[in-house]
Design an enzyme around this catalytic site. Sequence first.
Site, PDB file in Angstrom:
ATOM      1  N   HIS A  48       3.470   6.388  -7.156  1.00 64.45           N
ATOM      2  CA  HIS A  48       2.729   7.540  -7.679  1.00 64.45           C
ATOM      3  C   HIS A  48       3.658   8.741  -7.824  1.00 64.45           C
ATOM      4  CE1 HIS A  48      -1.156  10.197  -7.275  1.00 64.45           C
ATOM      5  NE2 HIS A  48      -0.670  10.189  -8.502  1.00 64.45           N
ATOM      6  N   HIS A  85       1.940   4.523  -2.959  1.00 62.59           N
ATOM      7  CA  HIS A  85       2.096   5.975  -2.863  1.00 62.59           C
ATOM      8  C   HIS A  85       3.441   6.408  -3.441  1.00 62.59           C
ATOM      9  CE1 HIS A  85      -1.462   7.015  -0.642  1.00 62.59           C
ATOM     10  NE2 HIS A  85      -1.172   6.258   0.407  1.00 62.59           N
ATOM     11  N   HIS A 107       0.833  -1.202   0.000  1.00 68.79           N
ATOM     12  CA  HIS A 107       0.000   0.000   0.000  1.00 68.79           C
ATOM     13  C   HIS A 107       0.869   1.255   0.000  1.00 68.79           C
ATOM     14  CE1 HIS A 107      -3.552   2.456   1.455  1.00 68.79           C
ATOM     15  NE2 HIS A 107      -2.552   3.217   1.862  1.00 68.79           N
ATOM     16  N   GLU A 108       1.777   1.343   0.953  1.00 68.75           N
ATOM     17  CA  GLU A 108       2.632   2.533   1.025  1.00 68.75           C
ATOM     18  C   GLU A 108       3.551   2.628  -0.195  1.00 68.75           C
ATOM     19  OE1 GLU A 108       1.857   4.729   3.010  1.00 68.75           O
ATOM     20  OE2 GLU A 108       0.616   3.552   4.387  1.00 68.75           O
TER      21      GLU A 108
END
Length: 701
Positions: free
Chosen positions: A495, A492, A488-489
């Site tokens: 991105h 980021h 999940h992290e």
Amino acid sequence: MTTPTPPDITVAPQPPSSPLPPLLAPWTGPYGGVPPWHQVTPPQFPAAFAAGIALRREEILAITTSPEPPTWANTIEALERAGRPLGRVLVLFSVMSSNANTPEYQALDREWSPVLTAADDAIRLDGALFTRVAAVHATRATAGLTADQLRLTERTYDAFVRQGARLGADAKAELSRLNQELARAFSEFSTRVLAAEDAWTVLAHEDDLAGLPASLVSAYRAAADERQLPGQWVVVHTRSSVDPFLTHSARRDLRARLWTAFKQRGDTGGPTDTNALVARIVGLRAERAAVLGFPSHAHWRLDDTMAGTPERATALMLKVWAPAVARVREEVADMQAIAAAEAPGITIEPWDYLYYAEQVRRDRYALDTSELTPYFELNSMIAASYAMAARLYGLTFTEITGTVPVFHPDVRVFEVTDTESGRHIGLFYRDDFARQYKRSGAWAAAYRDQRLWDGPVTAIASNNNNFVKGAAGEPVLISLDDARTLFHEFGHALHGLLMEVTYPGLAETPYDFVELPSQVHEHWVLTRDLLDTYATHYQTKAPMPQALVDKVRRASTFNQGYATVEYLAPALVDMRLHTRPDGLVDPAAFERETLAAIGAPREVAMRHRLPHFTHLFASDAYSAGYYSYLWADVMASDTWAAFEEAGSPWAPEVADAFRRLILASGNSIDRAEAYRQFRGRDPEVTALLTHRGFPTDGRAS
């Protein structure tokens, strides 16, 4: 979770006559410059803050006093360039106050947060500056601007208006006062929660370890040794340490004790209690919203999001809430049957949920989650995440730890390159382990934003986790949930690394969009290709057996009632709290009454209670915005469905479109329009309901 993107942090060289304090100076070294962590100490920040504020003030004054008529170049572009030295020091301070928030940094935060807020307000509320911005905005259609310049002009103007630029002098003064009071309260809230979380529960006897897997016992022993408690075991009050105990411990009394201590952070009276602060923050926010002309803080916060209004956000939450609550009732009934057979008279309590859910999982799916842990060794899962990025986006991660400065020996650094061309993409820092003075949870942060204009400049991204270190020489084994958090992290970070925007002002996306890249990448954790190569047993090196994978997949929707209610309850409390026009609230009573009003099952506690809800009260970042995880998960589930429809989690045409339209484009175009270009339509909630095992025909169960 992600932190707000910090200001851009490259700067043109200053004249020799104006030497900068070290922390404000342009970053030097390889890769376009790297953060000078070896130079960072608390005493350096006051002078750096003061000088940075002064430099930015001079840059703004040069814009507002220009004798030339307002143009894109001398107003919007100049505003984009302003404040880079201060931006650099703010990045350094943000990282240190999150990852190494010693009393010295806490004192600096208390002193300087309101000062920095006042300095920001001086720009946001500068009438002369807004007049020039408004002039450029008024002539934007005939000024020959590029699409990016037009988008940035409109977003800059809208941001000034939203932050109070059109208010009268008295209202501006009141607004700045409220912002400074909030900054003080945010700082105090963070300090108190950090102190409350710097705690642990000691297990002193062998009997206290009943039911715990050997790997967990070893980690708790290592945590005790680190705290100089030889011969004992320590459960640190972080989720990565507490949840496994609640899942496996056969000692119901200890589960209740640990759960209570964990959930009461910030709610025990004394110097770490935050209830009065929460009430003050909610009240100040309501006052600010009124000054700005909005019905509530939530209406102000959602004005620049995909949801747009509290009503739309709430409607989505309630659509998922009903089937989630119905599923919890089913889960509790299943657990109650096992508990009654095991020990008559037991009624399922919140500290029992994970433990008895594990018993149901074993009974129904023949799956014991402790079977998975030996296959999820931390370094292997890190390598798996990099392999995912390589296959989806053609990225290579090469470790360069030891060649650039870091702020703690645990930090590892990787250069990111394009695999095919070898082109440098950026740097990636990771800080994976829990320690004293580090905030809890997991988060991503940007040290430097990518941009093409006035550069090009490459990105520097980071991930920060709170995994529990093993004993010296022993591997760190993590749970499936922890592996998903890691991916999940990392989403980021991807991105930020893959962004290809011209102007830094187009890098920041709405907070109910920003969780899309993180949540969608969780889906790759259990892909067969990654499992075969990276989810190997830490001792035998054998890949995870397909039979075990099949069990996990069959159980994929198991306990989704708990997971969804645990998240949605605080999201609904957050929204109701921040739609109160008067902002008058008793946090404990409000939390209790709201949960009763929405029919929250008593067996499931909120993931974050108000007294330690840093998402809401350590800043404005996720206030009236905790719903955004669900909003983004609708898009994430729908995106994963696109890969499923293409027949492969690695479908190159889907990965390329996702990279180009969703990741690379930043906020260069409206995010709803970007998603429509990617999917050919608006996102549909059906995929989310399906992935969670909820009915899609409108029935509650």
